[in-house]
Design a protein around this motif. Sequence first.
Motif, PDB file in Angstrom:
ATOM      1  N   ILE A  65       7.600  -1.339   7.398  1.00 56.58           N
ATOM      2  CA  ILE A  65       7.644  -1.053   5.963  1.00 56.58           C
ATOM      3  C   ILE A  65       6.820   0.185   5.642  1.00 56.58           C
ATOM      4  O   ILE A  65       5.615   0.229   5.904  1.00 56.58           O
ATOM      5  CB  ILE A  65       7.155  -2.265   5.160  1.00 56.58           C
ATOM      6  N   ILE A  66       7.475   1.206   5.058  1.00 58.11           N
ATOM      7  CA  ILE A  66       6.803   2.468   4.714  1.00 58.11           C
ATOM      8  C   ILE A  66       6.746   2.693   3.203  1.00 58.11           C
ATOM      9  O   ILE A  66       6.299   3.738   2.744  1.00 58.11           O
ATOM     10  CB  ILE A  66       7.485   3.665   5.397  1.00 58.11           C
ATOM     11  N   GLY A  67       7.196   1.734   2.447  1.00 57.31           N
ATOM     12  CA  GLY A  67       7.102   1.765   0.988  1.00 57.31           C
ATOM     13  C   GLY A  67       7.131   0.339   0.496  1.00 57.31           C
ATOM     14  O   GLY A  67       7.972  -0.449   0.945  1.00 57.31           O
ATOM     15  N   LEU A  68       6.215  -0.012  -0.409  1.00 61.91           N
ATOM     16  CA  LEU A  68       6.113  -1.405  -0.847  1.00 61.91           C
ATOM     17  C   LEU A  68       5.589  -1.461  -2.262  1.00 61.91           C
ATOM     18  O   LEU A  68       4.582  -0.831  -2.586  1.00 61.91           O
ATOM     19  CB  LEU A  68       5.159  -2.179   0.070  1.00 61.91           C
ATOM     20  N   TYR A  69       6.291  -2.215  -3.117  1.00 64.66           N
ATOM     21  CA  TYR A  69       5.781  -2.445  -4.461  1.00 64.66           C
ATOM     22  C   TYR A  69       6.380  -3.726  -5.027  1.00 64.66           C
ATOM     23  O   TYR A  69       7.374  -4.257  -4.518  1.00 64.66           O
ATOM     24  CB  TYR A  69       6.094  -1.260  -5.391  1.00 64.66           C
ATOM     25  N   THR A  70       5.762  -4.240  -6.077  1.00 67.78           N
ATOM     26  CA  THR A  70       6.292  -5.388  -6.794  1.00 67.78           C
ATOM     27  C   THR A  70       6.154  -5.165  -8.286  1.00 67.78           C
ATOM     28  O   THR A  70       5.247  -4.456  -8.736  1.00 67.78           O
ATOM     29  CB  THR A  70       5.569  -6.691  -6.402  1.00 67.78           C
ATOM     30  N   GLU A  71       7.042  -5.768  -9.043  1.00 69.46           N
ATOM     31  CA  GLU A  71       6.943  -5.789 -10.495  1.00 69.46           C
ATOM     32  C   GLU A  71       6.634  -7.200 -10.991  1.00 69.46           C
ATOM     33  O   GLU A  71       6.666  -7.470 -12.187  1.00 69.46           O
ATOM     34  CB  GLU A  71       8.257  -5.272 -11.105  1.00 69.46           C
ATOM     35  N   SER A  72       6.330  -8.094 -10.058  1.00 69.42           N
ATOM     36  CA  SER A  72       6.049  -9.486 -10.390  1.00 69.42           C
ATOM     37  C   SER A  72       4.614  -9.670 -10.877  1.00 69.42           C
ATOM     38  O   SER A  72       3.755  -8.793 -10.703  1.00 69.42           O
ATOM     39  CB  SER A  72       6.264 -10.367  -9.148  1.00 69.42           C
ATOM     40  N   ASN A  73       4.350 -10.837 -11.466  1.00 67.33           N
ATOM     41  CA  ASN A  73       2.986 -11.254 -11.761  1.00 67.33           C
ATOM     42  C   ASN A  73       2.235 -11.371 -10.438  1.00 67.33           C
ATOM     43  O   ASN A  73       2.694 -12.045  -9.504  1.00 67.33           O
ATOM     44  CB  ASN A  73       3.028 -12.618 -12.471  1.00 67.33           C
ATOM     45  N   ILE A  74       1.081 -10.714 -10.328  1.00 72.35           N
ATOM     46  CA  ILE A  74       0.387 -10.645  -9.035  1.00 72.35           C
ATOM     47  C   ILE A  74      -0.645 -11.750  -8.830  1.00 72.35           C
ATOM     48  O   ILE A  74      -1.372 -11.738  -7.829  1.00 72.35           O
ATOM     49  CB  ILE A  74      -0.297  -9.271  -8.854  1.00 72.35           C
ATOM     50  N   ASP A  75      -0.708 -12.731  -9.729  1.00 67.86           N
ATOM     51  CA  ASP A  75      -1.673 -13.821  -9.579  1.00 67.86           C
ATOM     52  C   ASP A  75      -1.661 -14.464  -8.189  1.00 67.86           C
ATOM     53  O   ASP A  75      -2.727 -14.795  -7.650  1.00 67.86           O
ATOM     54  CB  ASP A  75      -1.429 -14.896 -10.641  1.00 67.86           C
ATOM     55  N   PRO A  76      -0.490 -14.670  -7.564  1.00 66.19           N
ATOM     56  CA  PRO A  76      -0.488 -15.340  -6.256  1.00 66.19           C
ATOM     57  C   PRO A  76      -1.222 -14.592  -5.145  1.00 66.19           C
ATOM     58  O   PRO A  76      -1.566 -15.192  -4.124  1.00 66.19           O
ATOM     59  CB  PRO A  76       1.009 -15.464  -5.936  1.00 66.19           C
ATOM     60  N   ILE A  77      -1.471 -13.280  -5.313  1.00 64.50           N
ATOM     61  CA  ILE A  77      -2.172 -12.540  -4.250  1.00 64.50           C
ATOM     62  C   ILE A  77      -3.584 -12.128  -4.669  1.00 64.50           C
ATOM     63  O   ILE A  77      -4.213 -11.288  -4.021  1.00 64.50           O
ATOM     64  CB  ILE A  77      -1.367 -11.314  -3.783  1.00 64.50           C
ATOM     65  N   ILE A  78      -4.089 -12.750  -5.752  1.00 57.16           N
ATOM     66  CA  ILE A  78      -5.483 -12.554  -6.142  1.00 57.16           C
ATOM     67  C   ILE A  78      -6.236 -13.836  -5.822  1.00 57.16           C
ATOM     68  O   ILE A  78      -5.888 -14.904  -6.319  1.00 57.16           O
ATOM     69  CB  ILE A  78      -5.622 -12.227  -7.639  1.00 57.16           C
ATOM     70  N   ASP A  79      -7.263 -13.743  -4.982  1.00 54.97           N
ATOM     71  CA  ASP A  79      -7.977 -14.964  -4.602  1.00 54.97           C
ATOM     72  C   ASP A  79      -9.082 -15.289  -5.606  1.00 54.97           C
ATOM     73  O   ASP A  79      -9.263 -14.592  -6.611  1.00 54.97           O
ATOM     74  CB  ASP A  79      -8.514 -14.868  -3.167  1.00 54.97           C
ATOM     75  N   ILE A  80      -9.839 -16.348  -5.324  1.00 54.91           N
ATOM     76  CA  ILE A  80     -10.831 -16.835  -6.288  1.00 54.91           C
ATOM     77  C   ILE A  80     -11.994 -15.863  -6.473  1.00 54.91           C
ATOM     78  O   ILE A  80     -12.731 -15.956  -7.452  1.00 54.91           O
ATOM     79  CB  ILE A  80     -11.377 -18.215  -5.880  1.00 54.91           C
TER      80      ILE A  80
END
Length: 268
Positions: A65-80
């Motif tokens: 993968i040489i390009g990566l982005y999301t337009e989703s809510n990023i809560d699932p990849i933010i830890d405590i």
Amino acid sequence: GTGEIDTAFPVGGGMYYSEENGTAQEVEKTITVVENSVEFDTKTWYESEQNGIVWHYKLDGNGDIIGLYTESNIDPIIDITGTLNIPARVAGRTVIAIGDGTEGDHHSVIPATSVGVSQWKSLSLPTTVKTINDYAFFQTQADADITIPATVTKVGAKAFYDSQVKSVNINRMSGTVGSLAFGDCSNLSNITITGGQEGLEISTMAFQGASATSVTVSGKTTLNKQSFENCASLNDLTITGSVSIGEYAFNGCTSLPKVYMPAGRSEE
């Protein structure tokens, strides 16, 4: 095979976007490839859902993968702890570069201003990531501490431009920090730069107009011309080690009473 599948990124209806000629094209069905396929065209965007996040990505000839982005809510990849955790793999493929790297209708790795963005306070990059593409965190509103690890070799132009990050630690990196990578960061207070053994190049205007009050530079590092130009709040500068300084590197840093340069660095 039983591996995960890459899906071409839809742009509406039965149309799929092709960067090759800049137009949407009609296709008969969704493009799919087996997980371990190779020899991709590097331009087509695919998508995959992982842990509730839809990732858009493109691949190099080896299938990385040489390009990566999301337009989703990023809560699932933010830890405590408030750390934003960029995945090492998406759809079974290794992530080596993040962001889409284009000007104009560029996509940041994560949404710059939407839900969840203000919640992350630090950034964790997997060791697989070698490149932070141009515009990767352009105008992000996160009040975050950014550490660029030694495993990264390139921070693209305007990668964090006009963002709200509050500190930057470039930690023993060998490679290049691009032009305006941290330019006009109005919330930035502290910058620490340590060049790696193979040398770190800070490009022209990389930190131009940033609000930092404290800058520390060490290791094998080259500060190209105007690299800290117009950092008007900068009043604490420490430079040690093998540091080369280009002309006008600190031009317009009106709060600096003087610059002390110990032995071991050179000025161009």
